[in-house]
Structure formats: C-alpha cells, structure tokens
Design a protein around this motif. Sequence first.
Motif, mmCIF file in Angstrom:
data_model
loop_
_atom_site.group_PDB
_atom_site.id
_atom_site.type_symbol
_atom_site.label_atom_id
_atom_site.label_comp_id
_atom_site.label_asym_id
_atom_site.label_seq_id
_atom_site.Cartn_x
_atom_site.Cartn_y
_atom_site.Cartn_z
ATOM 1 N N THR A 1 2.032 -1.893 -7.346
ATOM 2 C CA THR A 1 0.618 -1.555 -7.246
ATOM 3 C C THR A 1 -0.061 -2.386 -6.154
ATOM 4 O OG1 THR A 1 0.493 -1.005 -9.611
ATOM 5 C CG2 THR A 1 -1.575 -1.503 -8.487
ATOM 6 N N GLY A 2 -0.739 -1.698 -5.247
ATOM 7 C CA GLY A 2 -1.456 -2.382 -4.184
ATOM 8 C C GLY A 2 -0.575 -2.991 -3.116
ATOM 9 N N ALA A 3 0.716 -2.697 -3.131
ATOM 10 C CA ALA A 3 1.633 -3.247 -2.129
ATOM 11 C C ALA A 3 1.480 -2.506 -0.809
ATOM 12 C CB ALA A 3 3.073 -3.146 -2.615
ATOM 13 N N THR A 4 1.916 -3.143 0.264
ATOM 14 C CA THR A 4 1.886 -2.495 1.577
ATOM 15 C C THR A 4 3.308 -2.353 2.093
ATOM 16 O OG1 THR A 4 1.114 -2.719 3.873
ATOM 17 C CG2 THR A 4 1.378 -4.748 2.622
ATOM 18 N N GLN B 1 8.095 -7.298 -10.905
ATOM 19 C CA GLN B 1 6.646 -7.322 -10.704
ATOM 20 C C GLN B 1 6.379 -7.645 -9.232
ATOM 21 O OE1 GLN B 1 4.760 -6.381 -13.224
ATOM 22 N NE2 GLN B 1 6.572 -6.280 -14.530
ATOM 23 N N MET B 2 5.905 -6.648 -8.478
ATOM 24 C CA MET B 2 5.717 -6.808 -7.037
ATOM 25 C C MET B 2 4.318 -6.365 -6.601
ATOM 26 S SD MET B 2 9.484 -5.477 -5.756
ATOM 27 C CE MET B 2 9.308 -6.124 -4.079
ATOM 28 N N GLN B 3 3.346 -6.564 -7.475
ATOM 29 C CA GLN B 3 1.988 -6.176 -7.140
ATOM 30 C C GLN B 3 1.513 -6.896 -5.877
ATOM 31 O OE1 GLN B 3 3.109 -7.200 -10.036
ATOM 32 N NE2 GLN B 3 2.295 -6.028 -11.744
ATOM 33 N N ARG B 4 0.906 -6.134 -4.999
ATOM 34 C CA ARG B 4 0.303 -6.636 -3.749
ATOM 35 C C ARG B 4 1.310 -7.330 -2.832
ATOM 36 N NH1 ARG B 4 -2.479 -7.910 -7.942
ATOM 37 N NH2 ARG B 4 -2.023 -10.161 -7.839
ATOM 38 N N ALA B 5 2.569 -7.020 -2.992
ATOM 39 C CA ALA B 5 3.599 -7.577 -2.104
ATOM 40 C C ALA B 5 3.519 -6.901 -0.741
ATOM 41 C CB ALA B 5 4.988 -7.383 -2.706
ATOM 42 N N THR B 6 3.991 -7.599 0.286
ATOM 43 C CA THR B 6 4.018 -7.054 1.636
ATOM 44 C C THR B 6 5.455 -6.747 2.019
ATOM 45 O OG1 THR B 6 2.076 -8.361 2.292
ATOM 46 C CG2 THR B 6 3.465 -7.492 4.059
ATOM 47 N N LEU B 7 5.728 -5.461 2.297
ATOM 48 C CA LEU B 7 7.059 -5.030 2.697
ATOM 49 C C LEU B 7 6.992 -4.207 3.977
ATOM 50 C CD1 LEU B 7 7.126 -4.613 -0.820
ATOM 51 C CD2 LEU B 7 9.508 -4.758 -0.117
ATOM 52 N N ASN C 1 0.128 1.212 0.266
ATOM 53 C CA ASN C 1 0.030 1.722 1.633
ATOM 54 C C ASN C 1 1.428 2.023 2.145
ATOM 55 O OD1 ASN C 1 -0.413 2.269 4.314
ATOM 56 N ND2 ASN C 1 -1.786 0.557 4.679
ATOM 57 N N LEU C 2 1.748 3.307 2.265
ATOM 58 C CA LEU C 2 3.058 3.759 2.721
ATOM 59 C C LEU C 2 2.943 4.478 4.068
ATOM 60 C CD1 LEU C 2 4.107 4.966 -0.770
ATOM 61 C CD2 LEU C 2 5.627 3.536 0.586
ATOM 62 N N GLU C 3 1.952 4.120 4.846
ATOM 63 C CA GLU C 3 1.758 4.792 6.123
ATOM 64 C C GLU C 3 2.967 4.584 7.034
ATOM 65 O OE1 GLU C 3 -1.955 3.747 7.888
ATOM 66 O OE2 GLU C 3 -3.100 4.123 6.048
ATOM 67 N N ARG C 4 3.424 5.680 7.626
ATOM 68 C CA ARG C 4 4.555 5.698 8.561
ATOM 69 C C ARG C 4 5.884 5.284 7.911
ATOM 70 N NH1 ARG C 4 0.941 2.728 11.224
ATOM 71 N NH2 ARG C 4 2.365 0.960 11.476
ATOM 72 N N ALA C 5 5.911 5.232 6.589
ATOM 73 C CA ALA C 5 7.165 4.899 5.909
ATOM 74 C C ALA C 5 8.136 6.076 6.005
ATOM 75 C CB ALA C 5 6.900 4.559 4.448
ATOM 76 N N ILE C 6 9.423 5.768 6.009
ATOM 77 C CA ILE C 6 10.466 6.791 6.071
ATOM 78 C C ILE C 6 11.070 6.930 4.679
ATOM 79 C CG2 ILE C 6 12.583 7.556 7.196
ATOM 80 C CD1 ILE C 6 10.215 7.223 9.093
ATOM 81 N N LEU C 7 10.814 8.088 4.047
ATOM 82 C CA LEU C 7 11.297 8.347 2.697
ATOM 83 C C LEU C 7 12.229 9.555 2.672
ATOM 84 C CD1 LEU C 7 7.846 7.625 1.191
ATOM 85 C CD2 LEU C 7 9.892 6.577 0.261
#
Length: 267
Positions: free
Chosen positions: A148-151, A127-133, A182-188
């Motif tokens: 859900t809602g994580a960055t 469970q990692m809702q709203r976690a910051t990564l 929010n996955l902006e600029r993430a490398i997938l």
Amino acid sequence: MRASIWITGAIGIFALASVVPATAQSMMQHVDLASPEMASAEMTRADVEAAIASATSRQPADFAGKKLSGLDLSGLDFTGAILRGAKLNKTKLRDAKLDRAILDQAWLVEADLSRASLTRANIFAAQMQRATLDGADLSGARVTADLTGATLVGALLTGANLSADMKNQSMGLMRAVLKSSNLERAILRDADLSRVDLEFASLKNTDLTNASLRGAALAGATLAAAILNGADFSGADLASTRLIDPIGFDAAKNFDKAQNIDRLLRE
C-alpha cells in the motif's frame, strides 16, 4: 475446558492475522514502528557483509528474524538469503541483489529497494507499505505482500505472480495489495494479478501485455496510455477506473465480463 479451547483458538487466529495482508492495515494500528523492535538494528553493515561472505550455496546467509532496520545495505548480494521475518523497516537496499531470497513475513515498511534485483524472490505476507521499488526487477517473483502506497515506477515484474493464494484460504485471502501505489511505466507482461488489490493505483504507461487481471480490484485506478494487449479483465472491478487512451484495448480479453463497466470513466 471450553475456555481453554477458546483461548487457544483465539491465539491461533491472532497469529494467523499477523501474517495476512488482507488484515495488515488493522494489524498496523497496533504496531509501533518507532519501537526498538521495529526500528533498531542488532547487526552492523560489516556484520551483514561477514555473514554473506561465509555463506555457501548449501548454507545460504540466514537473517531470519534479525533486526536490520535503518541500516544502509545498498549494493549487497543477498542472493538466496533467508530473510524470513526480518525487520528491515526504512533500510536502504538500493541496487542490492535479492534474487531467490526468502522474504516471507519480513517487515520492509518504507524500505528503499530502488533498482534492487528480486528475481524469483519469495515475498509471502510481507509488510512493504510505502516502500520504494523504482526500477527494481521482480521478474518471476512470488509476491503476496502489502505494498500500500509503495512506488514501483519503471519496475520490472515480467511473469511475476502477485495473485491470491487459493491454497491457503484458511489463512484468509493472501494476495498482493497495491492500493494507492505508483506503478507508472512498470512492466507487467505475463504477470498474474488475479484478485490483486489495485484500488486507486496509478498505472500510467504501464505495460500489461498478457497480464491476468481476473477478479482484480481496480476501483479508482488510473490506466492512462496503459498497454492492454491480451490483458484479461474477467471479473475485474472497474468502478470509477479511469481508462484514458489505452493502447491495444481492442486486443484485451474479457473486458465485457468485468464488473461495474457502467461506472468506468473514459476521460
């Protein structure tokens, strides 16, 4: 006899539901994150450091089921540690090393894992809702967590596997949930996002080179300036997905086999 069978079955179903991301939101309605069980710590940072110091490659640090919520554990080395079922809600793990760590069924609601290293970590039904990564490295990790809602701005997920676990269908659809994340600029690059829930997620400037989005839920998601070279969209739900100035769109795979293409927004 029948009543006892029904009760046993109900208990079993409830136990399974407690670890299935697909039912996490309904489960969360019955969880008091402010309760001592979910918000307190039974160890200090010094205790955690001592446990890590005494660990060996054959006997890694074991924090299974431990209550560690709210602690500042930034910068610690949890490489290979066992954190199965641990409570880490609102815990600070900035710049921590969690490579190959086992975080199955752990609670990391609103935890701060900025720039943490989780390469090849196992994060099953967490469970990692709203976690910051933001800036975290999850390369090669296996993730079926509810984020859900994580960055995850600028996070590295090269070769990560967030896909549905089709081998455990008796437990429901185990997959990563990144709804409204929010996955902006993430490398997938080369990541497996098959059947992943990305509804209303922000994928601006995200690198999806050779990523599998087969059957992924992208309804309402924003793919602005996303790199799509080799990305596989077969069966992906694109209802109200905002596809704005994508890069490498002509090199994307099976876009014509996606669902709800007629409802795709090209603003």
